[in-house]
Each structure stands twice: as structure tokens, then as C-alpha cells.
Design an enzyme around this catalytic site. Structure first.
Site, PDB file in Angstrom:
ATOM      1  N   GLU A  88       0.588  -1.305  -0.135  1.00 54.01           N
ATOM      2  CA  GLU A  88      -0.037   0.097   0.418  1.00 54.01           C
ATOM      3  C   GLU A  88       1.137   1.208   0.224  1.00 54.01           C
ATOM      4  OE1 GLU A  88      -1.521  -1.251   3.881  1.00 54.01           O
ATOM      5  OE2 GLU A  88      -1.396   0.907   4.331  1.00 54.01           O
ATOM      6  N   CYS A 101       4.216   8.538  -0.720  1.00 50.52           N
ATOM      7  CA  CYS A 101       4.673   7.237   0.693  1.00 50.52           C
ATOM      8  C   CYS A 101       4.878   5.982   0.095  1.00 50.52           C
ATOM      9  CB  CYS A 101       3.487   7.524   1.773  1.00 50.52           C
ATOM     10  SG  CYS A 101       4.433   6.623   2.891  1.00 50.52           S
ATOM     11  N   CYS A 108       6.981  -6.831   6.959  1.00 53.33           N
ATOM     12  CA  CYS A 108       7.941  -6.299   7.989  1.00 53.33           C
ATOM     13  C   CYS A 108       8.572  -7.029   9.558  1.00 53.33           C
ATOM     14  CB  CYS A 108       7.650  -4.856   8.672  1.00 53.33           C
ATOM     15  SG  CYS A 108       9.452  -3.655   9.823  1.00 53.33           S
ATOM     16  N   CYS A 112       7.253  -3.455  15.839  1.00 51.70           N
ATOM     17  CA  CYS A 112       7.035  -2.592  16.195  1.00 51.70           C
ATOM     18  C   CYS A 112       5.765  -2.946  17.026  1.00 51.70           C
ATOM     19  CB  CYS A 112       7.528  -1.201  16.055  1.00 51.70           C
ATOM     20  SG  CYS A 112       8.794  -0.796  14.913  1.00 51.70           S
ATOM     21  N   CYS A 115       2.364  -1.024  15.522  1.00 44.98           N
ATOM     22  CA  CYS A 115       2.925  -1.029  14.125  1.00 44.98           C
ATOM     23  C   CYS A 115       1.354  -2.471  13.503  1.00 44.98           C
ATOM     24  CB  CYS A 115       4.325  -0.858  13.661  1.00 44.98           C
ATOM     25  SG  CYS A 115       3.727  -0.199  11.955  1.00 44.98           S
ATOM     26  N   CYS A 334       0.341   3.073   8.638  1.00 42.33           N
ATOM     27  CA  CYS A 334       1.337   1.811   8.017  1.00 42.33           C
ATOM     28  C   CYS A 334       0.218   0.787   7.984  1.00 42.33           C
ATOM     29  CB  CYS A 334       2.519   2.040   8.769  1.00 42.33           C
ATOM     30  SG  CYS A 334       3.355   2.912   8.607  1.00 42.33           S
TER      31      CYS A 334
HETATM   32  N1  SAH Z   1      10.717   1.273   8.964  1.00 47.12           N
HETATM   33  C1  SAH Z   1      10.755   2.270   9.061  1.00 47.12           C
HETATM   34  C2  SAH Z   1       9.223   3.216   8.075  1.00 47.12           C
HETATM   35  C3  SAH Z   1       7.537   3.076   7.840  1.00 47.12           C
HETATM   36  S1  SAH Z   1       6.903   3.654   9.580  1.00 47.12           S
HETATM   37  C4  SAH Z   1      10.369   3.055  10.336  1.00 47.12           C
HETATM   38  O1  SAH Z   1      10.448   2.808  11.355  1.00 47.12           O
HETATM   39  O2  SAH Z   1      10.885   3.807  10.289  1.00 47.12           O
HETATM   40  C5  SAH Z   1       6.706   5.361   8.838  1.00 47.12           C
HETATM   41  C6  SAH Z   1       6.634   5.773  10.358  1.00 47.12           C
HETATM   42  O3  SAH Z   1       4.666   5.526  10.807  1.00 47.12           O
HETATM   43  C7  SAH Z   1       7.413   5.675  11.438  1.00 47.12           C
HETATM   44  O4  SAH Z   1       8.102   5.848  12.340  1.00 47.12           O
HETATM   45  C8  SAH Z   1       6.566   4.752  12.630  1.00 47.12           C
HETATM   46  O5  SAH Z   1       7.359   4.337  13.764  1.00 47.12           O
HETATM   47  C9  SAH Z   1       5.370   4.938  12.596  1.00 47.12           C
HETATM   48  N2  SAH Z   1       4.523   4.330  12.863  1.00 47.12           N
HETATM   49  C10 SAH Z   1       3.506   3.167  12.606  1.00 47.12           C
HETATM   50  N3  SAH Z   1       2.337   2.675  13.067  1.00 47.12           N
HETATM   51  C11 SAH Z   1       2.406   3.698  13.360  1.00 47.12           C
HETATM   52  C12 SAH Z   1       1.248   3.811  14.652  1.00 47.12           C
HETATM   53  N4  SAH Z   1       0.395   3.507  13.858  1.00 47.12           N
HETATM   54  N5  SAH Z   1       0.502   4.996  14.541  1.00 47.12           N
HETATM   55  C13 SAH Z   1       1.627   6.362  14.798  1.00 47.12           C
HETATM   56  N6  SAH Z   1       2.712   6.950  13.325  1.00 47.12           N
HETATM   57  C14 SAH Z   1       2.946   5.274  13.322  1.00 47.12           C
END
Ligand code: SAH
Length: 348
Positions: A88, A101, A108, A112, A115, A334
Site C-alpha cells: 500500500e 509514501c 516487516c 514494533c 504498527c 502503515c
Molecule cells: N520501518 C520504518 C518506516 C515505516 S513506518 C520506520 O520504522 O521508520 C513510518 C512511521 O510510522 C514510523 O515512524 C513508524 O514508527 C510510524 N508508525 C507506525 N505505526 C504507527 C501508528 N499506529 N501510529 C503512529 N505512527 C506509526
């Protein structure tokens, strides 16, 4: 099978010449590819050449299968890859232009806790051409061409961890900034990472002035370990050292992303600790009220809490702002949309 969008103009030229065709054919095909055309759609390329290429190359490696729009002009795309995987992307409209984006992996493996992208783990890396393909598909949809781009900025912030797919990312950056292709300025590209320290250092050595964004999300290792497994491997201190190296190599200030999660990282003490971590070299803190992901159970903060946290950072001399939460009502965070599709597929 291979992907034509993975090739540089030079590589395509060698290939076309090996197939006994004239050099200019490569340029023709390349121009078509960057208009987002499939081989079948290239009317000015001889059929015989197209047929020989189709033996080794997938005709349509990536296509948009669904578009969702919200009232502010944010669009979310679902792309289908040639092997049936789904990824996406999001297009955000700002005063200064359109930011796309892009995803860098299917799923992944960073795990985290907040996420949606890692709910099902890593499926596979995307190739450089599949990442570029997202840009070309959307540019075409918006009526753009390689010379007259409709996308002004790129952020590698979709699903996946870009620095866990280093070779393909490096190749993608080369292709997307090439004058032979769509000619993005590296200065208009941001790469977001959860902090894979050795690869931040490798990225510094490329000498590309892209914006490095680090997903910090915690002011100390103890809190970070609660939500980000990568924190068990690299400490915040190591991340800050690597960020300084990045700044020294590129001259670009480093952005820290900080998703505010209620009861986890949103106290005044956290703001103080965060300030002491990011001060001392050119940085900016992007605060994002957590975009709640149902399966994750973590709670977001109130607007008031976010503003207070931001003001506190500023008082302590930190450049900080609250990021507009974009596309919440269209599953903007994401991996959320992809997961919705996957779980619907499982139910079916
Ligand atoms: N893997 C990379 C890029 C992808 S995520 C990274 O970790 O940076 C892009 C951003 O969105 C990252 O800062 C991630 O931590 C954040 N993110 C992911 N899920 C989220 C959520 N539910 N709410 C807010 N930010 C989120």
C-alpha cells in the site's frame, strides 16, 4: 522472471543490443516505462523486441487495484504485485506539492508493538523496480510524465523497514534520482528507519542528501524496549551517534519521529529526557498522536496532551511540531489497509 523497472538505462541498453536491436530502442522503452506503460502498451516498439523481452520480463510487475480518498485530498492506494502480494501507499497533498509514501517490503520483521505492518511478519523484500513502480503508477494516475512530474516529494515510510532492504533501496535511490528517468532531487526524498545503526552509517557514505528520519518513539532504552524490539539490539546512544555521523556527512538535520502513546511515553519527564537526547546537533522532533491499530490495543493521547508535550520540548530548546494525522479515516497508518484486505481474504 525479472522486472524491467529494476534496470538503469545503461543496463537496458546493453540488453537491447544483446538482442540485436539498435541502441535507441532502449531509450524508447525506457521512456515508455517511465510513463507507467507495460510492454504491451508500448506502441512504438517493434513487436518482435517486445516478445523477446516478455520471455524474461514480467509485463506488469505492479498495478494499482484500489484507491481510497478522504475529504482533504489524501489518497490511499493498494497495489497488486505480480506474485499476488499486496502493498500500500499514501499520497498527501500539501501547499508545496504532492508527497507519495512508498512501501519498501511486503510486511516487516521489526515487530514494533504499535504498527500494523509487522502483524504478519516479513513476506519479502521489494526490488528497486517494485518501489519505483509505485512512483510510476501514481504519477501516471495523476497525469504526470517523467519530465513533468505530478509527485514532488517521496517518503520511504510505507510498510517495511528500508534499512532492512539496503541493496534494493540503494538501487532505487539511484534510479529515482537519475536524469535518465524521473529525476527526483535527493533533497526531496525522506527515508524513515527504526534505527538499524550499521546501515545508517552505510547510508551516510552514499553522499546523497536525503532526509533521514528516525523512529525513536521513546526517550530512553527501557521504554523503547517495551514497544520496539530493535531497541534490544541498538541503544539510543548508538542511534544518536550514527545520526550525528549522518548530519556531518550530508549537512541535513535529522528528524525524529515520536508517536505519543498514552501511559507509555507521554509524560513531562519523557519530554525532558527526550530533549536531552536530541539536543546538541540540528534535529527536529515530529510528534504523532498514535494512530490506533485495533489489533495492538495501545491508546493514543488527547490533542491537549500532544500540544503540552510539544510546548515543553520547545521550551527546552528543541525544534518540534505535531504532525497532522493524515488519512486516519482511510486506514492511513502503515500496513492498516493491507491488513484489512488480508483479513477479509482469510474470512472469505
Ligand atoms: N520501518 C520504518 C518506516 C515505516 S513506518 C520506520 O520504522 O521508520 C513510518 C512511521 O510510522 C514510523 O515512524 C513508524 O514508527 C510510524 N508508525 C507506525 N505505526 C504507527 C501508528 N499506529 N501510529 C503512529 N505512527 C506509526
Amino acid at each position: 522472471m525479472k522486472i524491467l523497472q529494476d534496470l538503469s538505462l545503461e543496463e537496458l541498453t546493453n540488453l537491447v543490443q544483446q538482442l540485436g536491436e539498435k541502441k535507441f530502442r532502449a531509450k524508447q522503452i525506457y521512456e515508455n516505462l517511465y510513463l507507467g506503460k507495460t510492454l504491451s502498451e508500448m506502441t512504438n516498439v517493434p513487436k518482435t523486441l517486445k516478445e523477446s523481452l516478455k520471455k524474461d520480463f514480467i509485463d506488469e510487475p505492479i498495478k494499482i487495484i484500489e484507491t481510497l480518498k478522504d475529504d482533504e485530498g489524501t489518497q490511499k492506494f493498494l497495489y497488486a504485485l505480480h506474485d499476488g502480494n499486496i502493498i500500500e501507499g499514501v499520497l498527501m497533498k500539501y501547499k508545496y506539492g504532492n508527497t507519495l509514501c512508498v512501501s519498501t517490503q511486503v510486511g516487516c520483521r521489526m515487530g514494533c508493538k504499535f504498527c500494523a505492518s509487522s502483524l504478519n511478519g516479513l513476506v519479502r523484500n521489494l526490488t528497486a523496480g517494485e518501489i519505483l513502480g509505485q512512483v510510476l503508477c501514481v504519477n501516471k494516475l495523476l497525469g504526470g510524465t517523467a519530465k513533468k512530474r505530478e509527485i514532488t516529494n517521496l517518503v520511504l515510510m510505507g510498510s517495511g523497514e528500508p534499512l532492512d532492504n539496503f541493496l534494493n533501496i540503494t538501487k532505487f535511490l539511484k534510479l529515482v534520482t537519475s536524469e535518465d528517468g524521473i529525476n527526483f532531487s535527493a533533497r526531496n526524498i525522506s527515508l524513515s528507519t527504526c534505527g538499524i545503526v550499521p546501515n545508517i552509517k552505510k547510508l551516510s557514505k552514499l553522499g546523497l542528501p536525503i532526509i533521514l528520519t528516525i523512529s525513536l518513539h521513546a526517550p530512553n532504552d527501557e521504554i523503547r524496549k517495551k514497544t520496539m524490539p530493535i531497541a534490544n539490539k541498538y541503544s539510543i546512544k548508538q542511534i544518536i551517534d550514527a545520526s550525528k555521523t549522518y548530519f556531518n556527512a550530508t549537512g541535513r538535520r535529522v528528524i525524529f519521529e515520536y508517536a505519543l502513546i498514552d501511559g507509555v511515553n507521554n509524560t513531562e519527564k519523557c519530554a525532558e529526557e527526550l530533549a536531552s537526547v536530541v539536543r546538541g546537533f540540528p534535529t527536529h522532533v515530529n510528534l504523532i498522536p498514535l494512530n490506533e491499530v485495533k489489533e495492538r490495543g495501545l491508546k493514543t493521547v488527547t490533542r491537549k496532551n500532544a500540544e503540552k508535550f510539544c510546548e515543553h520540548l520547545k521550551r527546552l530548546g528543541v525544534s518540534a511540531s505535531i504532525r497532522r494525522t493524515i488519512g486516519e479515516n482511510i486506514e492511513g497508518a502503515c500496513g492498516q489497509l493491507r491488513n484489512k484486505v488480508l483479513s477479509n481474504q482469510n474470512k472469505a
